[in-house]
Design a protein around this motif. Structure first.
Motif, PDB file in Angstrom:
ATOM      1  N   GLN A 303      10.753   1.433  -8.972  1.00 17.73           N
ATOM      2  CA  GLN A 303       9.750   1.965  -8.057  1.00 17.73           C
ATOM      3  C   GLN A 303       8.992   3.114  -8.700  1.00 17.73           C
ATOM      4  OE1 GLN A 303       8.920   0.673  -4.938  1.00 17.73           O
ATOM      5  NE2 GLN A 303       7.196   2.015  -5.374  1.00 17.73           N
ATOM      6  N   ASP A 304       9.727   3.940  -9.465  1.00 22.77           N
ATOM      7  CA  ASP A 304       9.052   5.032 -10.181  1.00 22.77           C
ATOM      8  C   ASP A 304       8.050   4.476 -11.185  1.00 22.77           C
ATOM      9  OD1 ASP A 304      10.557   6.816  -8.768  1.00 22.77           O
ATOM     10  OD2 ASP A 304      12.037   7.145 -10.359  1.00 22.77           O
ATOM     11  N   GLU A 305       8.443   3.406 -11.878  1.00 20.72           N
ATOM     12  CA  GLU A 305       7.536   2.779 -12.846  1.00 20.72           C
ATOM     13  C   GLU A 305       6.325   2.183 -12.126  1.00 20.72           C
ATOM     14  OE1 GLU A 305       9.603  -0.031 -15.182  1.00 20.72           O
ATOM     15  OE2 GLU A 305      10.925   1.434 -16.123  1.00 20.72           O
ATOM     16  N   ASP A 306       6.600   1.568 -10.968  1.00 21.61           N
ATOM     17  CA  ASP A 306       5.497   0.996 -10.178  1.00 21.61           C
ATOM     18  C   ASP A 306       4.497   2.082  -9.821  1.00 21.61           C
ATOM     19  OD1 ASP A 306       6.733  -1.398 -10.325  1.00 21.61           O
ATOM     20  OD2 ASP A 306       7.404  -1.456  -8.234  1.00 21.61           O
ATOM     21  N   ASP A 307       5.025   3.237  -9.394  1.00 20.49           N
ATOM     22  CA  ASP A 307       4.147   4.337  -8.995  1.00 20.49           C
ATOM     23  C   ASP A 307       3.312   4.822 -10.177  1.00 20.49           C
ATOM     24  OD1 ASP A 307       5.235   4.125  -6.480  1.00 20.49           O
ATOM     25  OD2 ASP A 307       6.668   5.769  -6.765  1.00 20.49           O
ATOM     26  N   GLN A 308       3.944   4.877 -11.373  1.00 19.50           N
ATOM     27  CA  GLN A 308       3.233   5.319 -12.562  1.00 19.50           C
ATOM     28  C   GLN A 308       2.175   4.310 -13.002  1.00 19.50           C
ATOM     29  OE1 GLN A 308       6.211   6.122 -15.510  1.00 19.50           O
ATOM     30  NE2 GLN A 308       7.249   7.646 -14.259  1.00 19.50           N
ATOM     31  N   MET A 309       2.468   3.025 -12.748  1.00 18.72           N
ATOM     32  CA  MET A 309       1.551   1.970 -13.172  1.00 18.72           C
ATOM     33  C   MET A 309       0.402   1.762 -12.196  1.00 18.72           C
ATOM     34  SD  MET A 309       4.277  -0.905 -14.382  1.00 18.72           S
ATOM     35  CE  MET A 309       2.991  -2.155 -14.457  1.00 18.72           C
ATOM     36  N   GLU A 310       0.513   2.349 -11.008  1.00 18.59           N
ATOM     37  CA  GLU A 310      -0.461   2.066  -9.969  1.00 18.59           C
ATOM     38  C   GLU A 310      -1.884   2.400 -10.411  1.00 18.59           C
ATOM     39  OE1 GLU A 310      -0.581   0.569  -7.233  1.00 18.59           O
ATOM     40  OE2 GLU A 310       1.527   0.098  -7.033  1.00 18.59           O
ATOM     41  N   ASP A 311      -2.775   1.492 -10.125  1.00 16.47           N
ATOM     42  CA  ASP A 311      -4.200   1.723 -10.337  1.00 16.47           C
ATOM     43  C   ASP A 311      -4.739   2.415  -9.089  1.00 16.47           C
ATOM     44  OD1 ASP A 311      -6.934   1.582 -10.565  1.00 16.47           O
ATOM     45  OD2 ASP A 311      -6.943  -0.421 -11.443  1.00 16.47           O
ATOM     46  N   PRO A 312      -5.253   3.615  -9.214  1.00 19.63           N
ATOM     47  CA  PRO A 312      -5.733   4.355  -8.028  1.00 19.63           C
ATOM     48  C   PRO A 312      -6.894   3.665  -7.324  1.00 19.63           C
ATOM     49  CG  PRO A 312      -6.406   5.457 -10.059  1.00 19.63           C
ATOM     50  CD  PRO A 312      -5.443   4.388 -10.461  1.00 19.63           C
ATOM     51  N   ASP A 313      -7.546   2.741  -8.012  1.00 18.23           N
ATOM     52  CA  ASP A 313      -8.689   2.057  -7.408  1.00 18.23           C
ATOM     53  C   ASP A 313      -8.285   0.840  -6.587  1.00 18.23           C
ATOM     54  OD1 ASP A 313     -10.470   3.868  -8.554  1.00 18.23           O
ATOM     55  OD2 ASP A 313     -10.556   2.723 -10.421  1.00 18.23           O
ATOM     56  N   VAL A 314      -6.989   0.493  -6.585  1.00 14.21           N
ATOM     57  CA  VAL A 314      -6.521  -0.646  -5.803  1.00 14.21           C
ATOM     58  C   VAL A 314      -6.250  -0.207  -4.368  1.00 14.21           C
ATOM     59  CG1 VAL A 314      -4.727  -2.392  -5.549  1.00 14.21           C
ATOM     60  CG2 VAL A 314      -5.499  -1.732  -7.825  1.00 14.21           C
ATOM     61  N   ILE A 315      -6.811  -0.937  -3.412  1.00 10.17           N
ATOM     62  CA  ILE A 315      -6.564  -0.648  -1.995  1.00 10.17           C
ATOM     63  C   ILE A 315      -5.260  -1.308  -1.596  1.00 10.17           C
ATOM     64  CG2 ILE A 315      -7.402  -1.031   0.356  1.00 10.17           C
ATOM     65  CD1 ILE A 315     -10.248  -0.873  -0.781  1.00 10.17           C
ATOM     66  N   LYS A 316      -4.350  -0.543  -0.970  1.00  9.06           N
ATOM     67  CA  LYS A 316      -2.999  -1.038  -0.687  1.00  9.06           C
ATOM     68  C   LYS A 316      -2.653  -0.896   0.783  1.00  9.06           C
ATOM     69  CE  LYS A 316      -1.385   1.881  -3.694  1.00  9.06           C
ATOM     70  NZ  LYS A 316      -2.618   2.337  -4.358  1.00  9.06           N
ATOM     71  N   MET A 317      -1.857  -1.851   1.263  1.00  6.78           N
ATOM     72  CA  MET A 317      -1.257  -1.798   2.599  1.00  6.78           C
ATOM     73  C   MET A 317       0.124  -2.439   2.514  1.00  6.78           C
ATOM     74  SD  MET A 317      -4.186  -3.095   5.250  1.00  6.78           S
ATOM     75  CE  MET A 317      -5.858  -2.468   5.200  1.00  6.78           C
ATOM     76  N   ALA A 318       1.006  -2.046   3.413  1.00 11.96           N
ATOM     77  CA  ALA A 318       2.345  -2.646   3.467  1.00 11.96           C
ATOM     78  C   ALA A 318       2.322  -3.829   4.439  1.00 11.96           C
ATOM     79  CB  ALA A 318       3.378  -1.606   3.899  1.00 11.96           C
TER      80      ALA A 318
END
Length: 455
Positions: A303-318
């Motif tokens: 999950q930490d790696e996922d957070d680091q890899m996240e593209d800030p320009d991607v719109i996300k929802m759960a």
């Protein structure tokens, strides 16, 4: 058959390939007791082609997993320089087709960078057997294992040491003698007796090792109770399926199956119950608890790696896709595709990755140069893509096709297209395939190779 690294096949004591026996726990146990090389059970090529290769970080293994999630082959670092992967040719059937034998082996030798060996039974005559082996030798294989019985002979029939010896004297490649458990091999020193009787380079042991894998110990056999406990430790450590574990233990118990312990083993319906039969419940609980702790730690790291890899320009929802909330054959992907066509945007592009730890999927959809994804990981590529489509549709404020949204325009569109198709057929015309079938095709063909998320 191929091996992981170049192996020497001379002067070796080898665990033979055995169906349902040559799985990882038995291979590791044989190595512990002194085996030089271990063969896995026979695996069919087409099954392996259907498998996906998965790094199991909890068990520290490499798994080849079938579409039904069953682990077909599991290996680990401990056996890297000792394991031989056996690809099946359906028993002794190929003995009647030497041309095919030659073709298969030649293709393998030329096509891969690993040494290739093969294993055969003997033919009705010594001359025919020697001629076949010479032909096999010319393909360039590294060694040949010979089970010294004809294809119709059973384990209780005497092994033909004279035929194996004739082969050993006729070829220059290493010959591995097999079939001595019934007549020769009862303890470690018998292995060399069998080798000398066949003039072979090495000896391959099947049933004697299945009954007690400590046959490979120079110091002599361990008591069966100790051997079975050692085997169970590996079975638990590497999450072996309980039915396979039970089968191997039953082969070791043999005449003791009618004892109280044997009956309890036969009745066991889980690895935990097997451990209880052998008074190893504490070991099971400690080991499985360790797995859970490690899994939790790895999930946190992931999950930490996922957070680091996240593209800030991607719109996300759960969000997740639940097909029960949608009419039959209607999906968010179809609605998104229809919307893109209406707005004259390029069709949606889905990029999906698989997480090695738990083999879950996450998909990112790109629409009009904007990316969307769900923060929740799904058990299949298709579900992950549907979730990404939902995020996009909800962000855009576009209907996604849920039953709760009321009248479904896509269903109505289908009905109109189907009616028009029928009307035109009545007038001798045939329309092009309706758009909803094209959408289905796009969904189906998008389910191709999925990269694993880098670690």
């Amino acid at each position: 058959m191929t091996v992981n690294t170049p192996l020497c096949f001379r002067g070796k004591k080898i665990l033979a390939p055995m169906v349902r026996v040559g799985t990882l726990p038995m291979r590791l146990l044989a190595l512990d007791y002194g085996a030089d090389i271990v063969y896995c059970e026979e695996l069919i090529d087409i099954k392996m082609m259907q498998c996906k290769r998965v790094i199991n970080e909890v068990l520290e293994t490499v798994d080849f997993v079938a579409p039904n999630e069953r682990v077909v082959f599991r290996t680990c670092e401990r056996e890297r320089h000792h394991v031989v992967f056996q690809m099946g040719g359906m028993g002794a059937a190929l003995l009647s087709d030497p041309d095919k034998i030659e073709s298969i082996l030649t293709t393998l030798v030329k096509g891969i960078c690993k040494p290739v060996t093969c294993k055969i039974r003997i033919l009705p005559s010594v001359e025919d057997t020697v001629n076949l082996v010479k032909r096999i030798e010319k393909t360039g294989i590294a060694a040949i294992a010979v089970h010294g019985r004809k294809k119709e002979e059973r384990p209780q029939h005497p092994v033909h040491c004279d035929v194996i010896k004739a082969i050993s004297e006729a070829v220059s490649i290493p010959v591995i003698a097999n079939g001595g458990s019934h007549d020769f091999i009862k303890e470690y020193t018998d292995i060399e007796t069998f080798r000398k009787a066949t003039a072979a380079s090495s000896v391959m042991i099947a049933r004697a090792a299945m009954w007690n894998p400590s046959i490979f110990r120079k110091e002599g056999l361990f008591p069966l109770k100790e051997v079975m406990q050692d085997y169970i430790k590996y079975a638990v450590r590497y999450d072996n399926h309980y039915t396979n574990t039970k089968y191997c233990l039953c082969q070791m118990l043999r005449e003791q199956l009618e004892t109280t312990q044997g009956k309890k083993l036969h009745a066991a319906q889980s690895t935990q119950e097997i451990c209880e039969v052998f008074e190893m419940a504490d070991f099971y609980e400690e080991t499985t608890a360790g797995f859970e702790t490690k899994k939790t730690s790895l999930e946190t790291d992931t999950q930490d790696e996922d957070d680091q890899m996240e593209d800030p320009d991607v719109i996300k929802m759960a969000v997740r896709f639940d097909k029960r909330e949608y009419p039959p054959q209607i999906t968010p992907k179809m609605y998104l595709l229809e919307w893109c066509r209406k707005e004259k945007h390029p069709q949606p592009v889905y990029e999906t990755v698989q997480r090695p730890l738990d083999r879950l999927f996450c998909s990112v959809v790109t629409v009009a140069e904007q990316k969307y994804r769900s923060t929740l990981w799904d058990k299949s590529k298709k579900l992950a893509e549907q979730a990404a489509a939902i995020v996009c549709l909800r962000t855009l404020g576009v209907p996604e096709g849920k039953q709760s949204e009321g009248e479904n325009h896509l269903i109505n569109k289908r009905k109109r297209e189907d009616q028009e198709r029928l009307n035109n057929r009545d007038h001798g015309e045939d329309l092009a395939e309706p758009s909803h079938k094209k959408a289905n095709f796009i969904e189906e063909t998008s389910d191709m190779n999925v990269p694993q998320m880098p670690r």
